[in-house]
Each structure stands twice: as C-alpha cells, then as structure tokens.
Design a protein around this motif. Sequence first.
Motif, PDB file in Angstrom:
ATOM      1  N   ASP A  95       0.834  -1.193   0.000  1.00 46.97           N
ATOM      2  CA  ASP A  95       0.000   0.000   0.000  1.00 46.97           C
ATOM      3  C   ASP A  95       0.873   1.248   0.000  1.00 46.97           C
ATOM      4  OD1 ASP A  95       1.019   0.148   2.540  1.00 46.97           O
ATOM      5  OD2 ASP A  95      -0.897   0.201   3.578  1.00 46.97           O
ATOM      6  N   ASN A 104      -5.976   1.402   4.425  1.00 43.21           N
ATOM      7  CA  ASN A 104      -7.234   2.057   4.066  1.00 43.21           C
ATOM      8  C   ASN A 104      -7.397   3.412   4.741  1.00 43.21           C
ATOM      9  OD1 ASN A 104      -8.066  -0.100   2.421  1.00 43.21           O
ATOM     10  ND2 ASN A 104      -8.910  -1.207   4.176  1.00 43.21           N
ATOM     11  N   ARG A 129      -4.263  -2.943  -2.911  1.00 43.73           N
ATOM     12  CA  ARG A 129      -4.953  -1.873  -3.633  1.00 43.73           C
ATOM     13  C   ARG A 129      -4.217  -1.483  -4.909  1.00 43.73           C
ATOM     14  NH1 ARG A 129      -6.232   2.816   0.546  1.00 43.73           N
ATOM     15  NH2 ARG A 129      -8.085   3.070  -0.734  1.00 43.73           N
TER      16      ARG A 129
END
Length: 740
Positions: A95, A104, A129
């Motif tokens: 990420d 997130n 992601r």
Amino acid sequence: MRPNPLFLALCLALPGTAFAEPAAAPGASADTAEFDRVVVTATRTERALVDVPNTVDVIERERMDDLIVRDLKDLFRYEPGITVTGSFGRFGIGDIRIRGLGGNRVRILLDGIPVPDAFSIGSFSNANRNFVDLDTLKRVEVVRGPSSSLYGSDALGGVVSFVSKDPSDYLEAGRDAHFGFKLGAESDWDGLFAGATAAFGGERWSGLVTVNHRQGQETENQGDDDSVGAARTAPNPQDRDGRSVLSKLVFAPSADQRLRLTVEGNEDRADTDVLTSYGFQERTGATNTRVLADDHQTRARVALAHEVDMLEAGFADALDWQVYRQDSETTQDTLEERVTADGVPERRQRSFNFDQRVYGLQANFVKGFATGGVQHDLAWGLDLARTETRQKRDGRATNLVTGRTTNMMLPDVFPVRDFPLSETTTAALYVQDEIAFADGAFRLVPALRVDRYELKPEVDGIFAEDNPGVDVVGLTATEILPKLGTVWSFGGDWSLFGGYARGFRAPPYSDVNVSLINFMFGYTVVPNPDLQPEISDGFEAGIRFAGEAVYAGLTGYHNRYDDFIESFQFVGINDQGLQVFQSQNVADARIYGVELKAGVDLGALAPGWQGWSLRGAASWSRGEDRTEDVPLDSVDPLTATIGVVYDTDAWGAELAGRFAAGRDRVSDPALYHSGGYGVLDLYAHWNFAPGTRLNVGVFNLADRKYWSAGDLPMAVVAAGVLDRYTAPGRNVAVSLAVAF
C-alpha cells in the motif's frame, strides 16, 4: 562568471539571493515554476500550488516517462515522506503510506472514484490496492495530511489522486488523429511491456483507446541463499502477467461542455513456486513437498461524466457530475502437497476471494461572487456511494493414498466467511469558500463536510454455519468535519500557508463483524459493535518561494490521531478456554515532522550553466503510539533525494540520489534496526527523431545492499533471512516511445 559551490548552496537554501539572470533558461529540466502547477485535488477547484494551503505533490506524465515508471515504487521513488510497502513471497506491492499512515487510511482515487479496499486475514489471504496501470495516467496528485473535509472517510492520512488520459491530451490544434506505441524492458524482474494509444477528434466527437501489456518474473533482491525451505533468502520463482485497457468517448455539444463515457479495466496475475514454504512446518508438524500459488486480481469501471464550464446560473458558474460503477476482485489459490505429522501424504487446495462492487454519484459546483472588495470562490457538492463487499475462503484436503476428499481442514470447515456480506452506504455534502482579500494577496479557505456512513450486514448460510449464534450488527455514524486554511503572498515571490483539518475513518465492516474460531490453536475472534470512528486533528504550516530561477518550500506538521482501531486485540480468555481477540479502539498516536522541497535552474543564474539544474527534497518525522508509549514503526527515518539535471531539446540526463538515515526508533527491541544508505540512479533520454523518444535508467549504480523503507515487515525478523527483504542490486530499464 561561474558561480562557486557556496553561492549555489546559498541560492538553494536562501531563495532571496539576487540572480545574475532573471529569465529561466529554455530547455531547463528542473521545473522552476513548480508552485505554478495547477492542481485540483487539494481544493476541488483549479488552483496553482502557490495558492493552496496544503502540501501537495504533482507528478506529470513527462516526469513518469523520464523515470520509466512501471509501478507505485517507481512513482514515489523520489518523494520523501511517501512510502510504498512491499512484501516478500507472492504479494509484491502493498500500500501507500503518507507521513507514516497507510492502508485504508489513505484515500486513493482514480478520476475521482475510490480504488477498492485492502483486506488481509491470515496466510495467503491478502487483497491489496494495486489496481491501477500507471501507463494510463497523465498526472498524479498527492495531498499530504488529513483531507476528510473534502474526501470523507479513509482520507485520514491523505489523498492520492490518479488522473487518466483524455483524447485532448493527444490532439493538438488542427490535428484530428494520433497513434503511438511504447516498448520497454526492465532487468530487475526480467520485465517486458508494450502499449499502444489511438485517439481521434472532430468538432463535436473525440475518442481514445489505450491498451497495455506487461509480463515478467520475480523481482530480484540481494539474497544469495537459493536453497529450498525456510532459510531461503533468494526470491521465490514467479511468473507475472498483466494487461489494461482505457477507452473514452467524449461528446462536446458546445465549447463550454463535455459528456465523457469511460470504460476501463485492469488485470494482473502472478504464479509463484513458494520455495520458502517447503520442508518441515513447526506449527503443524507436517512436511511440505510442494507449494504453488496463483494470485489474480481484476478491476473494471464504467463512468459517465458531464462538465459545464460556463453555466452562469444563480447556484453555480460551473459544474461537473458523474455516475459510475466499479467491480473488483482478488482471488488467491494455493496448492500444497505435504506429508502430515502422522505420515499421510496429502494435497491441500485453498482459495481466498475478496470482491467489491460500488455504485456512485458525485456532483461538484463552483460559484464566484464578490462582497465589497472581497472575492469568494464557493465550491460545494455531494458524494453518494453504495458498496457491496464479500469475502470467502474455501478449501479441500485429499488423502493421496485413499483418494478421500474432505472440506474439513483444521481449524476450518470450508467454505467460511470471516465477516458477513456487507453493504455500506455513504452520503456526504461538502462546502468550501476560498475568500481572497487584498487582490488575492491573502486567502482564507474554510471548508465543512457532513458525512453519513451506514453499514448493513447480511448473514448468509456460509457465515451462519461457520459462526453459530454470532449476532452481527449494523452501524450508522455521522461526522462533521471542519477545515480552515490560509495563504498569504508577500514580497512578490514569497508566501506563507497553514491550516487545521479534521479527519475521520468509519469503523470498517471487517472489524465490526469479523468472527472466527480456531480450536486447533486455541483462539477466537469476536465482533465489536461498539467501535467508534478513528479521528485525527492535523495542523500544518509552511513557507514557499516561487522565483523564476529558484523554488523552495518548507513545511512543518503535527497530526494527532485518536481511537485508532487495532484489529485482533487480545481481550481475555472465554469459558471454553480460548484466547479471545477483538478489534478495539485502543490506540492514540501522534506524528509530526518537517518536509523540504527545492530546485534551482542554474542556467538562469549564469549563462554558462545553460541547461543545468538541481532539485531535491527531504522529510524528517517522528511517530509515537501514545497508548503504549513506543515509537510508531510505520514512520520512516530521515529520507532525502537530490537530482543533478542537464537537459536540452534533443537529449538530457539526470543523476539522482536517494538517501535514508538508519532506523534507530522501533517499538520492540527485537525488531531489526535497518542501517542508513545512499543510492545513486542515472537517467538519460534522447529525442532522436520527430515523435520518437528513448529513455534509459540505471538504478543502484554502486550495486549497494540496502533495505527500502516499507519492505521490512512490521514483525520480529530472524537475522538469518533479512536478505529476503533487500532491494534489487544494479539494474537497468529502457523504453522507446513513438508517436504519429
């Protein structure tokens, strides 16, 4: 007269120094107009960076091509304070962390649409992601720090906004067609890539189609133990393959408005022979003889957007809106052949699936008006989205002697869901006023957003059978998120900026209702219906200088985070003697630091330095877990970059350095204290024919062994396998682009 090194250093550090030549040299590669770049993400309106009360990074398509950017690590290689995590084995890119906050908690957008969530639970169950093909982009904007007042939940750490290409990016005045292709190779993963773009345009209609393909093998490191088993430090053998398509059709009924239909898709696959998992497994007593992994992820979106530039209505001068649907799916299949502790040969097949479908509507309005001598640019809008999320793990075990197959693979009886089917609905209304005083010399930017978050779980047969008697709960949360920013321009090229922003993150569906029982290892995870949103308060202030030859910006920030949600926190022992874990609001944190970005066009200082320029950036930060009174491991040590550039119309070169101090602050003495490093990279480009450009990059020139920030796992690392996490040694990349 040639300036001496001390003079040049002072020019970089003290931008007020007098210059020999006021005009920027043509062809200079350092963008001395860095703060004149127009950005949208920070205020949702088009503003030059110098007028934005935030720290914003902008990476244009030309810069991505110069750096031969293929993935997120390449994209942010020279952006201190922004870290891209990675993992050894099969998962690869993880990420994006901004100022020590990732996952997130960073909002990632593609043309304003959120990129799917990340989710991880247990071994070989990890949805990341990394869903965007960077070759389809024309620009990337990064807003550092809390941005929830404009972008809502998940913008706690900041916003990364990807902007894809449009037909107008290729169709110059008087040109109604374009065709181009790009070919390239990278040695660090034996990668090959190719892409083609076609665009057309007329008085009313225009269109674009871009297709890309990439393939290669495992990314190299500097581990030299290529044995089979847990001691292996060399990469696991891997085959990788990916492709993407971006298509847009634009209809302009008038010069002031456009309708845009976008259809886009991205797919990646990796097949891995997980040699590090071969051999005796201490936890189960089994001996693995074969472990193969097949990871596959896809994302597709359809969006219809409408833009009106000159509305001249009472409620807005301009507006844009879009409706969209986006589907994403991550599937990870694992084949494991082993001999059990009882001496039985067995084949295990496991599958992890995580998919999301989101429908959304966004609308933004801009209205300018004056009150006396004060100018207002009012921006307001709404954001509606409904997301359906499902996750499942499945598996079968086959006795290779009897041929008997069972779905009982302790501690699980498959299939299982670790949280119920979940539908989340978000509804938000935001308003922002950019108030300009004294002919724009002083700008005050207040903003407010009201966010409504609703979670509706659905218990299906799979979840009910695996979690008998477990009550799942819905959740509603409403947050009011203020922001206040200021910019004061003085002395011609100088400006001060600062502000306060409140951020929040709604309790995730996976933490509210996660549930599983593992009798084999003696633990259970239970839901927590009482989770509260994560909240942040961020303060930021800085000074900028934007001259014709020099630009510089210095920013200080202090962010306080409350009620961090820690997944799977140990809370006690239940009546069955099982350890009980539950997601809880347990952590308060503080992250503060200083960031610097500067550049100088040497040709503007002295004619003899025509074409030469310098650019650099640095980031220092500190992070503290105030609950446990220990450092935050996700916060990087001091990092810096510097580039020496020579550029002309026909060719150019850049020597770029990346530097990091040693990690001396960790939460646990058993964690590895990675050492500092300095790495040099060399780039060159050559426009050897009209419409043709060759780019070459040589990375880690000195072939140094080092560990990049974000690549070492946040866990105790056995000293014998540290080399697994090293960055690649010396490697080369090349690309050739041709346009007609």
